[in-house]
Motif scaffolding. Structure first.
Motif, PDB file in Angstrom:
ATOM      1  N   UNK A  56      -3.746   0.985   0.340  1.00 15.04           N
ATOM      2  CA  UNK A  56      -4.381   2.033  -0.472  1.00 15.04           C
ATOM      3  C   UNK A  56      -3.392   3.177  -0.628  1.00 15.04           C
ATOM      4  N   UNK A  57      -3.416   3.822  -1.786  1.00 14.39           N
ATOM      5  CA  UNK A  57      -2.667   5.065  -1.955  1.00 14.39           C
ATOM      6  C   UNK A  57      -3.629   6.034  -2.633  1.00 14.39           C
ATOM      7  N   UNK A  76       1.664   4.297 -17.291  1.00 15.68           N
ATOM      8  CA  UNK A  76       0.319   4.198 -16.719  1.00 15.68           C
ATOM      9  C   UNK A  76       0.079   5.431 -15.848  1.00 15.68           C
ATOM     10  N   UNK A  77      -1.102   5.497 -15.241  1.00 23.57           N
ATOM     11  CA  UNK A  77      -1.452   6.665 -14.421  1.00 23.57           C
ATOM     12  C   UNK A  77      -1.301   6.357 -12.941  1.00 23.57           C
ATOM     13  N   UNK A  98       1.244   5.685  -8.105  1.00 22.70           N
ATOM     14  CA  UNK A  98       0.918   5.437  -6.692  1.00 22.70           C
ATOM     15  C   UNK A  98       0.899   3.945  -6.379  1.00 22.70           C
ATOM     16  N   UNK A  99       0.294   3.180  -7.301  1.00 23.65           N
ATOM     17  CA  UNK A  99       0.235   1.731  -7.083  1.00 23.65           C
ATOM     18  C   UNK A  99       1.622   1.131  -6.934  1.00 23.65           C
ATOM     19  N   UNK A 100       2.588   1.628  -7.715  1.00 23.35           N
ATOM     20  CA  UNK A 100       3.954   1.085  -7.640  1.00 23.35           C
ATOM     21  C   UNK A 100       4.489   1.185  -6.216  1.00 23.35           C
ATOM     22  N   UNK A 128      -5.407   5.804  -6.434  1.00 20.56           N
ATOM     23  CA  UNK A 128      -6.265   6.771  -7.126  1.00 20.56           C
ATOM     24  C   UNK A 128      -5.761   8.200  -6.977  1.00 20.56           C
ATOM     25  N   UNK A 129      -6.017   8.982  -8.025  1.00 18.98           N
ATOM     26  CA  UNK A 129      -5.730  10.419  -8.001  1.00 18.98           C
ATOM     27  C   UNK A 129      -7.018  11.211  -7.791  1.00 18.98           C
TER      28      UNK A 129
END
Ligand SMILES: NC(=O)C1=CN([C@@H]2O[C@H](COP(=O)(O)OP(=O)(O)OC[C@H]3O[C@@H](n4cnc5c(N)ncnc54)[C@H](OP(=O)(O)O)[C@@H]3O)[C@@H](O)[C@H]2O)C=CC1
Ligand SMILES: O=C1CO[C@H](CO)[C@@H](O)[C@@H]1O
Length: 402
Positions: A163-164, A186-187, A192-194, A274-275
């Motif tokens: 998770x990020x 992307x967002x 974060x996913x990267x 997620x942000x």
């Protein structure tokens, strides 16, 4: 005056990552003995006044508002691309064509098409080396987790859980470049996913072969447009100087995404980026469970690695917390810093990566792979598979994403 062991650096971008990298250039040779030392030659950004102040504060010799001038400078050997994602391709390719090594921020690019042309340019520029700033690989606990996998301590891996979670993307945060698809790609996915896709590949020494069940959500559809005045103050902390009733613009990226995945070695994985995870600031967390043992890393306690040894007799089993601060015990990088127990912070990951970058440029071995463009392209393909899986509500094999 330039010495033959100097590596002239051009830094493109002078804000968040510009500072993190400048700190690394300033300190790396003080803590690591290196075959070549970076020289902070030229910094480039758009705003000349901000840039001059930045250069003075951090010790850059020269500045320019024309990044092409920085890239072409004959004294420059390494171009550091620390700009928004849509600029990574043009800037990296220009640098490679000029015969420079490139250290580019993550994600490799905003789009898979951009990433592909970057990879092609890297392949053509045979004498140039490429690096991508996936800094979490150089956090000692993360690098140590990989060592444990390499030494067979986890055995066959069953589960990868990543998770990020951050929370700065609420409605008060204006339409920064990070919310514009044409600039960011992307967002939460690329931002974060990267990082967690890369870290999961790095720790497991394995590759993702399939993405399933992806969901991407834009919860906040409109954000205040950042006008020129506000943009100087607007930041990830939100706000900046606002007009009373700001004009609104459409956010064209995901605020959050989740997906599941399968690794070549058979492990199944879950990812969440997620942000909008209210209350979480830099909640980067990775858990890996294998047949013989398991590890858990959380950025909030970045000097620790949780470890479970499943080979111990039943009565002795239990999670233990390893203080990953002992260089003499084999904890990566920390021996270059402080005596045992005086841990490291966020910024040290960048310094550690820069030390390995300097070694790699000089043709020396590094203890664990630094992602080059080919490696970061694998992460980019996983990101693309996530987008396709979310769009078509289907499973996507990585072999279908070139
Ligand atoms: N590895 C990590 O942990 C992190 C990585 N990143 C990555 O680093 C890169 C840069 O992010 P970050 O430093 O946070 O970004 P910022 O918005 O803080 O800074 C962007 C910099 O790029 C310059 N720039 C040049 N052209 C443009 C343009 N067209 N639009 C906007 N800025 C421009 C800006 O110039 P000026 O100053 O004149 O406005 C500024 O100096 C991104 O790829 C991001 O994904 C970001 C944060 C953490
Ligand atoms: O890599 C990243 C990690 O966190 C940042 C925010 O704090 C992101 O925006 C960034 O791109």
């Amino acid at each position: 005056m330039a010495r033959s062991s100097d590596l002239g650096v051009a830094l493109l971008g002078s804000k968040f990552m510009g500072k993190a990298h400048s700190n690394a250039y300033l300190n790396v040779a003080k803590f690591f003995s290196l075959p070549l030392n970076p020289r902070m030659l030229i910094a480039a950004a758009r705003d000349p006044k901000d840039l001059r102040a930045f250069a003075k504060r951090w010790g850059w010799e020269r500045t320019t508002t024309d990044w092409r001038e920085a890239v072409a400078d004959p004294e420059v050997g390494l171009v550091d691309v620390s700009t928004p994602n849509h600029l990574h391709a043009d800037q990296s390719i220009a640098a490679l064509e000029a015969g420079k090594h490139v250290a580019c921020e993550k994600p490799l690019a905003g789009t898979l098409d951009d990433a592909r042309v970057m990879l092609e340019a890297a392949r053509k520029a045979r004498k140039c080396k490429t690096f991508v700033w996936f800094n979490y690989r150089r956090v000692p606990a993360v690098a140590f987790a990989r060592h444990l996998v390499e030494r067979g301590k986890l055995g066959r891996i069953y589960h990868v859980r990543c998770v990020y979670k951050q929370d700065w993307g609420g409605p008060e945060t204006p339409l920064l470049w990070r919310f514009r698809g044409k600039d960011a790609g992307s967002g939460a996915l690329g931002d974060l996913g990267a990082h967690i896709i890369d870290a999961s590949r790095f720790i497991t020494c394995d590759e993702i072969t399939e993405v399933t069940g992806a969901m991407m959500e834009t919860f906040i559809k409109e954000r205040a447009i950042v006008d020129d005045v506000a943009s100087k103050a607007a930041s990830l902390k939100g706000g900046g100087k606002r007009k009373r009733k700001p004009k609104m613009g459409r956010s064209t990226v995901d605020d959050a995404c989740v997906f599941t995945a399968r690794f070549k070695g058979g492990a199944i994985a879950t990812f969440e980026a997620t942000r909008l995870s209210t209350g979480d600031k830099n909640g980067n967390r990775i858990e890996i469970h294998g047949e013989k043992g398991a590890v858990r890393f959380g950025f909030n306690r970045m000097n620790e690695l949780e470890w479970y040894d499943n080979t111990l007799e039943a009565g002795l089993q239990g999670w233990s917390t390893i203080d990953v601060t002992d260089g003499s015990a084999g904890h990566p990088y920390v021996g270059n810093w402080w005596p045992v127990g005086h841990g490291l912070g966020y910024e040290h990951g960048f310094v550690n990566q820069l030390a390995d970058t300097c070694r790699a440029i000089a043709g020396k071995k590094v203890s664990a792979p630094i992602p080059d463009f080919a490696d970061a392209y694998m992460t980019q393909r996983v990101m693309e598979a996530v987008v396709l899986s979310a769009k078509h509500r289907s499973a996507v094999k990585l072999s279908e994403v070139k």
